[in-house]
Write an enzyme that holds these catalytic residues in place. Structure first.
Site, PDB file in Angstrom:
ATOM      1  N   HIS A   1       0.861  -1.324   0.046  1.00 22.08           N
ATOM      2  CA  HIS A   1      -0.035   0.070   0.033  1.00 22.08           C
ATOM      3  C   HIS A   1       0.875   1.169  -0.005  1.00 22.08           C
ATOM      4  O   HIS A   1       0.573   2.128  -0.733  1.00 22.08           O
ATOM      5  CB  HIS A   1      -0.969   0.054   1.414  1.00 22.08           C
ATOM      6  CG  HIS A   1      -1.723   1.257   1.448  1.00 22.08           C
ATOM      7  ND1 HIS A   1      -2.945   1.356   0.865  1.00 22.08           N
ATOM      8  CD2 HIS A   1      -1.334   2.384   2.205  1.00 22.08           C
ATOM      9  CE1 HIS A   1      -3.494   2.511   1.178  1.00 22.08           C
ATOM     10  NE2 HIS A   1      -2.674   3.301   1.804  1.00 22.08           N
ATOM     11  N   GLU A   2       1.750   1.349   0.993  1.00 23.78           N
ATOM     12  CA  GLU A   2       2.789   2.463   0.940  1.00 23.78           C
ATOM     13  C   GLU A   2       3.643   2.634  -0.199  1.00 23.78           C
ATOM     14  O   GLU A   2       3.666   3.726  -0.755  1.00 23.78           O
ATOM     15  CB  GLU A   2       3.777   2.495   2.287  1.00 23.78           C
ATOM     16  CG  GLU A   2       2.915   2.063   3.567  1.00 23.78           C
ATOM     17  CD  GLU A   2       1.989   3.455   3.825  1.00 23.78           C
ATOM     18  OE1 GLU A   2       2.135   4.620   3.079  1.00 23.78           O
ATOM     19  OE2 GLU A   2       0.898   3.132   4.526  1.00 23.78           O
TER      20      GLU A   2
ATOM     21  N   HIS B   1       1.457   4.389  -3.103  1.00 20.68           N
ATOM     22  CA  HIS B   1       1.309   5.604  -2.916  1.00 20.68           C
ATOM     23  C   HIS B   1       2.458   6.356  -3.584  1.00 20.68           C
ATOM     24  O   HIS B   1       2.327   7.408  -4.428  1.00 20.68           O
ATOM     25  CB  HIS B   1       1.337   6.202  -1.587  1.00 20.68           C
ATOM     26  CG  HIS B   1       0.035   5.901  -0.840  1.00 20.68           C
ATOM     27  ND1 HIS B   1      -0.839   6.557  -1.267  1.00 20.68           N
ATOM     28  CD2 HIS B   1      -0.444   5.579   0.386  1.00 20.68           C
ATOM     29  CE1 HIS B   1      -2.327   6.527  -0.519  1.00 20.68           C
ATOM     30  NE2 HIS B   1      -1.597   5.747   0.636  1.00 20.68           N
TER      31      HIS B   1
ATOM     32  N   GLU C   1      -6.231   6.360  -1.348  1.00 18.32           N
ATOM     33  CA  GLU C   1      -6.255   5.324  -0.605  1.00 18.32           C
ATOM     34  C   GLU C   1      -6.866   4.120  -1.041  1.00 18.32           C
ATOM     35  O   GLU C   1      -6.099   2.869  -0.967  1.00 18.32           O
ATOM     36  CB  GLU C   1      -7.009   5.478   0.651  1.00 18.32           C
ATOM     37  CG  GLU C   1      -6.442   6.538   1.627  1.00 18.32           C
ATOM     38  CD  GLU C   1      -4.902   6.417   1.965  1.00 18.32           C
ATOM     39  OE1 GLU C   1      -4.492   5.257   2.440  1.00 18.32           O
ATOM     40  OE2 GLU C   1      -4.136   7.308   1.865  1.00 18.32           O
TER      41      GLU C   1
END
Length: 269
Positions: free
Chosen positions: A134-135, A138, A195
């Site tokens: 997820h990070e 980004h 997100e």
């Protein structure tokens, strides 16, 4: 003045589109890597000097290991899909910081921090991979630069309104309405979309890295349990609700497996 502000906003909106390689969509971004990365790297370095970075522990080494696998998987995907060299300006770094906050974050250019407080929720390497994917996502999708771009346009809108409205009372009413309306109606949905996008991209690249995408929904079930139901309504939050994320990740897991299969990955840990 009003015409100048409007012309500038239109120019920025039209001239500053960049393609997200994972979605194929045009995104608003008028901050080039050459401008935003050095700022992010400097802020990250300063943060590390001001916080308790854990080095050489088994957990710190695991964070680095997972980060390297995830970023390597991302590079494989990008190269295979016509984006070789996309990551040339990125300088990946993964650090574990002693802090009980249940969180992890990524700055533009690939600078990632995990707090020790999230490790009881991740539980194991695969759980860390869910968060890491997820990070990393980004960073890959330039979400930081997009948020800065949107914030600049939000400020331009406020300035234009104040220039156009001469009556002080009406200007105050505008500022209150614009502040709430632009935040709830534009900025918060914009953040939630990032997100959700990071969840989907992250799921895909963690699977290519050999981690089981089915574990993503399980992680968020643990996050939901840990929150104790203490969360604002989704429309008032920068993040989708836990239930929304669990449903999305459950739905997307088979698609992530199928994408990983294209890279010869058919078994997961």
């Amino acid at each position: 003045m009003k015409k100048l502000i409007l012309a500038l906003a239109v120019f920025l909106g039209v001239a500053a589109c960049k393609t997200n390689p994972f979605t194929g969509k045009k995104v608003l971004n008028f901050y080039p890597n050459s401008q935003i990365f050095p700022m992010a790297f400097a802020q990250y370095d300063q943060f590390l000097t001001e916080n308790n970075v854990i080095e050489n522990s088994s957990e710190a080494k695991m964070i680095t290991k997972v980060g390297q696998r995830i970023s390597s998987a991302a590079e494989r995907w990008l190269t295979a899909n016509g984006y070789a060299g996309y990551l040339k300006d990125y300088k990946w770094e993964y650090n574990l910081v002693k802090d009980e906050t249940v969180n992890a974050w990524c700055m533009p250019g690939g600078k990632i921090v995990f707090y020790t407080g999230i490790l009881p929720i991740t539980q194991n390497e695969t759980g860390v991979a869910v968060v890491m994917g997820h990070e990393v996502a980004h960073a890959l999708a330039d979400h930081g630069a997009q948020r800065m771009s949107a914030g600049t346009l939000q400020q331009l809108g406020a300035v234009a309104g104040n220039v156009a409205i001469q009556d002080p009372q009406k200007r105050n009413i505008f500022n209150q309405a614009y502040g709430v309306g632009s935040q709830v109606g534009v900025m918060l949905p914009f953040s939630r979309s990032h997100e959700t996008e990071a969840d989907r991209i992250g799921l895909q690249i963690m699977a290519i890295a050999g981690y089981n995408p089915d574990e993503a929904a399980e992680l968020w079930k643990r996050m939901k349990a840990n929150s104790g139901g203490q969360a604002p309504p989704e429309f008032m939050s920068t993040h989708p609700s836990n239930d929304t994320r669990i449903a999305n990740l459950t739905q997307w897991a088979p698609l992530a497996r199928a994408e990983a299969k294209k890279f010869g990955v058919t078994s997961f840990e």
